[in-house]
Design a protein around this motif. Structure first.
Motif, PDB file in Angstrom:
ATOM      1  N   ASP A 146      -1.192  -1.658   8.531  1.00 39.12           N
ATOM      2  CA  ASP A 146      -2.307  -2.610   8.677  1.00 39.12           C
ATOM      3  C   ASP A 146      -2.002  -3.925   7.964  1.00 39.12           C
ATOM      4  O   ASP A 146      -2.323  -5.020   8.469  1.00 39.12           O
ATOM      5  N   THR A 147      -1.396  -3.832   6.789  1.00 41.42           N
ATOM      6  CA  THR A 147      -1.082  -5.028   6.009  1.00 41.42           C
ATOM      7  C   THR A 147      -0.053  -5.893   6.728  1.00 41.42           C
ATOM      8  O   THR A 147      -0.171  -7.130   6.778  1.00 41.42           O
ATOM      9  N   GLU A 174      -2.141   2.114   5.967  1.00 45.70           N
ATOM     10  CA  GLU A 174      -2.553   0.889   5.284  1.00 45.70           C
ATOM     11  C   GLU A 174      -1.385  -0.099   5.178  1.00 45.70           C
ATOM     12  O   GLU A 174      -1.587  -1.322   5.275  1.00 45.70           O
ATOM     13  N   PRO A 218       0.838  -1.206   0.000  1.00 49.31           N
ATOM     14  CA  PRO A 218       0.000   0.000   0.000  1.00 49.31           C
ATOM     15  C   PRO A 218       0.872   1.256   0.000  1.00 49.31           C
ATOM     16  O   PRO A 218       1.988   1.267   0.542  1.00 49.31           O
TER      17      PRO A 218
END
Length: 321
Positions: free
Chosen positions: A47-48, A44, A39
């Motif tokens: 988060d990944t 993000e 991302p």
């Protein structure tokens, strides 16, 4: 009999296109792997990473996590100051992810991570003073001295790829002109092929025809494959590339005098096409040529997995583990 599975660490290789995460055991073997798109928003991306670790924890007892990042870190490896192909800017990544994961996290430069992997499990085992020279999209490098990674005063050493070798030369993404990586990297192969295109008969060179059809679709890998198949433009381009790699290795040898130089990165897959010539060029270009010992120059053994393996091993060595 104790059936408790062994504790393992996870090494992340965080690239501008993909994230690769490998579960690595104490012998440096990858036993499980995950891949995801990278991302371009910091939250993000974090988060990944958290989601991948959560997924891996379903099957593995994870003790620590390591992140290999292509970018500038602070000397303590806490903060990603700048990464040209990632969204982090002056971000305390180690602290953020350690808090979110509830695990020890090791942050490291990608070239240092790969060098550590080669030192522990690959071509540089037992080496004293040696250099890892990574040829990929650009040029990455690491210097190890008796088992210790050398970072410089501010955490950015060594940056061989951005030494100016041609005054007023090709523009580089770093903002300078004439950097070594603009002549001795995967992306440089295409630029050199374009520059040399007029020196061969187009009818004899499928590579030349491909450049004429759509230059943007030509890759460094295509240039190497053309050379392997005897394409005259491909061969001329790789010969030029070998000379520039040799120039880079000569700079490394004159400045640092290592006993060993290991060439890794994506372009090392085709090292059989250029590395011997590059080493020979280096031998003739160094100060005192012919009257001083030469380093061993060889290809890395762990390939694209070196960064994951190396940073996972560094994570294993955290005091909290």
């Amino acid at each position: 009999m104790n059936s408790t599975p062994p504790r393992v660490t996870v090494g992340f290789d965080i690239g501008g296109t993909n994230i690769r995460a490998g579960v690595v055991d104490e012998q440096g073997t990858i036993t499980d792997i995950r891949v995801a798109a990278t991302p371009m928003v910091a939250s993000e991306l974090e988060d990944t990473i958290v989601a991948i670790v959560a997924d891996l924890r379903r099957d593995h007892d994870i003790a620590a996590v390591g992140l290999a990042v292509a970018g500038f870190l602070d000397p303590e490896c806490e903060v990603v100051r700048f990464a040209p192909h990632l969204p982090w800017r002056d971000a305390p990544v180690r602290h953020i992810l350690s808090d979110r994961l509830g695990l020890p996290v090791r942050l490291e430069h990608d070239a240092n991570s790969a060098a550590w992997g080669e030192y522990r499990f690959g071509a540089a085992q037992g080496a004293g003073i040696w250099v890892f020279f990574a040829l990929g999209t650009g040029i990455g490098a690491a210097l190890m001295i008796n088992g210790t990674l050398f970072r410089g005063a501010f955490g950015t050493a060594p940056e061989f790829g951005h030494l100016t070798v041609v005054q007023g030369g090709r523009e580089c993404s770093c903002g300078k002109h004439g950097c070594l990586e603009r002549y001795a990297s995967g992306t440089a192969l295409v630029d050199t092929a374009v520059d040399l295109a007029g020196t061969v008969n187009a009818e004899d060179s499928p590579l030349y025809q491909a450049i004429l059809a759509d230059r943007d679709k030509v890759s460094g890998h295509m240039v190497m494959e053309a050379a392997r198949l005897g394409d005259p433009l491909g061969a001329a381009t790789v010969e030029n590339f070998a000379r520039w790699v040799g120039e880079g290795l000569a700079i490394v040898q004159d400045v640092l005098d290592p006993a060993m130089i290991i060439v890794g990165g994506g372009v090392s897959r085709d090292a059989d096409l250029y590395l011997d010539q590059a080493a020979s060029h280096m031998a003739g270009k160094i100060v005192g040529a012919g009257h001083r010992p030469l380093p061993t120059v060889s290809r890395a053994e762990l390939g694209a997995d070196a960064g994951m393996i190396g940073v996972a091993d560094l994570a294993r060595q955290l005091e909290q583990y």
